[in-house]
Design an enzyme around this catalytic site. Structure first.
Site: not given
Ligand code: IMP
Length: 428
Positions: A13, A16, A40-41, A224
């Site tokens: 977040d 990017k 989520g971009h 991420q």
């Molecule tokens: P997962 O990727 O859904 O398995 O989540 C694992 C961890 O990564 C959690 O804490 C999510 O909130 C975090 N996470 C996954 N994708 C994003 C992102 O695009 N932005 C921020 N946090 C993310």
């Protein structure tokens, strides 16, 4: 010829989407290397807001080719929904979206496994997005995954999905007392999406190799952030892929010797969603202000993000791990109303100072951040697009960050729109 990588430097977040959208102007190809529709971009284009999850952020530039690499996990239904969003907006993409034929796919049973484990109470809650990301990567590493090339052969696909389904069903029933959707519903859903995806499948490694040989500019886009990297992040509170710059090599099939430049994106303060340690987290009014002014709610799940001061230990770690010389600093304008700004330069735990990122979560969870204070500038910086036009105290804050992290800024963002940016240099 140039191949550049952009990686998130915090817990995701960082903004990017906007940065890649801007840098894409000088790129011929934008290629996403890991993650899935957990990302989520957010991008503002022609006065409208779009949120991309899987499709690279270069898609809003006419003529740019966008690649979804083998390192990405693809939920076919989510991909189609995203394509629908672009179609509705009149953005042509069919001729310039390529999907690796080696990417693993996410099916509804991955989401059920993800959510069941998270909600069970018996297991460590990670705070995942519930999109099936972890279970799909787990299948990939266990060599049970279904790849996009498997979509080409209906009979093979049927057998693969059947075997996986039976195994997941047994686990979900026995471990969590849950139920899966009927097999026929899952398989016919896949049949509906399969035909559309088949037309976009490409040997993207070979494509990229040829493009690099033809001296095209390739921008590799990470999702991420560094602290969510499965190897280097705050494990186990991470995502299931390598979000750091090295992931671009494995996730796209580009050899390390061909990467010319690595940059990162970092926010002027820190946020994270989900569980896990966050040393500079704020639980007071300042945290609330950051959340409110920065609209810090997840672009994928809508969850309120946890907010805190800029963490220089995290930032330095990201600079070193990714190999960043200069980064994009985002959301400086969110700090406009603060009288005092704090920046963490080290952690203190049981009388010992830590300037490097400790692996041990016990330390990260219980350490005391050591702060340097900066005076706030208390005036609007929204939309400023020249460094000289920034308030003196904002310049001092930015110069202070540069010293603490040991890297320069190639771009400073003062608002969500393309024009609300101070561009100091390009990437290519
Ligand atoms: P997962 O990727 O859904 O398995 O989540 C694992 C961890 O990564 C959690 O804490 C999510 O909130 C975090 N996470 C996954 N994708 C994003 C992102 O695009 N932005 C921020 N946090 C993310």
């Amino acid at each position: 010829m140039s191949v550049a990588v952009i990686a998130g430097m915090q817990w995701g977040d960082e903004g990017k989407g906007k940065v890649v959208d801007l840098l894409a102007e000088d790129a011929d190809i934008v290629a996403r290397y890991q993650g899935g529709h957990n990302a989520g971009h957010t991008i503002y284009c022609d006065g409208k807001q779009y949120v991309l999850h899987l499709i690279p952020s270069g898609i809003f530039h006419e003529g740019k080719i966008c690649v979804i690499g083998n390192g990405v996990v693809i939920d076919p239904k989510a991909l189609l929904e995203e394509m629908g969003q672009l179609e509705k907006a009149g953005i042509e993409f069919q001729s310039r979206l390529l999907i690796s034929d080696r990417a693993n796919i996410i099916l509804p049973y991955h989401c059920s496994s993800d959510v069941s484990r998270e909600c069970d109470g018996k297991y460590q809650k990670i705070g995942t997005t519930g999109r099936g990301i972890g279970p799909s990567y787990a299948d990939k590493i266990a060599r049970l995954g279904i790849r996009t090339c498997d979509l080409r052969d209906e009979n093979r696909l049927l057998k693969l999905v059947r075997d996986n389904y039976d195994e997941k069903k047994a686990i979900i029933q026995k471990l969590f007392g849950g139920e899966l959707q009927d097999f026929d519903v899952i398989f016919s859903g896949l049949q509906d999406t399969r035909k559309i995806i088949l037309g976009l499948l490409t040997d993207t490694h070979t494509f990229l190799r040829q493009q690099i040989a033809d001296k095209k500019n390739v921008l590799c886009e990470g999702a991420q952030g560094t602290m969510l990297d499965v190897d280097h992040g705050t494990y186990p509170f991470v995502t299931s892929s390598n979000s750091t710059s090295g992931g671009a090599c494995t996730g796209l099939g580009i050899p390390p010797t061909q990467i010319d430049r690595v940059s990162g994106v970092i926010k002027a303060y820190t946020t994270r969603v989900g569980e896990g340690p966050f040393p500079t987290e704020l639980f007071d009014e300042s945290g609330e202000t950051l959340r409110k002014e920065g609209h810090e709610f997840g672009a994928t799940t809508g969850r309120p993000r946890r907010c805190g001061w800029f963490d220089g230990v995290v930032a330095r770690y990201a600079v070193h791990l990714n190999g960043i010389e200069s980064a994009a600093l985002t959301k400086v304008d969110v700090l406009d109303t603060f009288k005092v700004l704090k920046v963490c330069t080290a952690y203190e735990y049981k009388g010992k100072m830590y300037e490097e990122m400790p692996a041990d979560l016990e330390i990260l969870e219980n350490c005391k951040p050591v702060y340097t204070e900066f005076e706030g500038w208390m005036e609007s910086t929204v939309g400023i697009n020249k460094f000289e036009a920034l308030p003196e105290k904002a310049k001092l804050y930015i110069e202070g960050l540069k010293k603490i992290i040991g890297a320069d800024f190639l771009m400073i963002s003062t608002g969500p729109k393309r024009e609300q940016t101070i561009c100091k240099e390009g990437l290519f």
